[in-house]
Motif scaffolding. Structure first.
Motif, PDB file in Angstrom:
ATOM      1  N   GLU A  30    -102.837 -32.928 -34.083  1.00 34.26           N
ATOM      2  CA  GLU A  30    -101.768 -32.031 -33.632  1.00 34.26           C
ATOM      3  C   GLU A  30    -102.094 -31.453 -32.268  1.00 34.26           C
ATOM      4  OE1 GLU A  30    -100.929 -29.118 -36.661  1.00 34.26           O
ATOM      5  OE2 GLU A  30    -100.510 -30.692 -38.134  1.00 34.26           O
ATOM      6  N   GLN A  72    -101.610 -34.044 -29.532  1.00 36.44           N
ATOM      7  CA  GLN A  72    -100.209 -34.307 -29.192  1.00 36.44           C
ATOM      8  C   GLN A  72     -99.623 -33.258 -28.260  1.00 36.44           C
ATOM      9  OE1 GLN A  72     -98.176 -34.765 -32.930  1.00 36.44           O
ATOM     10  NE2 GLN A  72     -99.329 -36.593 -33.461  1.00 36.44           N
ATOM     11  N   VAL A  73    -100.035 -32.018 -28.392  1.00 36.16           N
ATOM     12  CA  VAL A  73     -99.440 -30.959 -27.566  1.00 36.16           C
ATOM     13  C   VAL A  73    -100.224 -30.653 -26.291  1.00 36.16           C
ATOM     14  CG1 VAL A  73     -98.282 -29.867 -29.512  1.00 36.16           C
ATOM     15  CG2 VAL A  73    -100.546 -29.079 -28.838  1.00 36.16           C
TER      16      VAL A  73
END
Length: 76
Positions: free
Chosen positions: A43, A46-47
């Motif tokens: 996560e 991805q950001v």
């Protein structure tokens, strides 16, 4: 699974600690804990690893190395 911290080098462990993933070698991690760690790493990747155009930033490759090592050693 034990000896998770030893999978990574010093810089990689520092990167993980920056996102509040503190790994230790003497803990026996459960499958659920390993899944949670993997989810947190991917996560964050991805950001934080791409610019506004979706192009990878230099840090993306370092996170990919962490993800690959984690996957290879834990089968996540």
């Amino acid at each position: 699974m034990r000896n998770i911290r030893s999978i990574f080098d010093v810089q990689q462990n520092e990167m993980l600690e920056e996102i509040n993933i503190i790994l230790v070698d003497d803990k026996d991690y459960t499958d659920d804990e390993l899944d949670d760690i993997y989810d947190a790493i991917t996560e964050h990747y991805q950001v934080a690893s791409f610019d506004g155009n979706g192009e990878p930033l230099p840090i993306a490759y370092k996170w990919e190395e962490i993800i690959d090592k984690f996957f290879d050693k834990t089968n996540r």
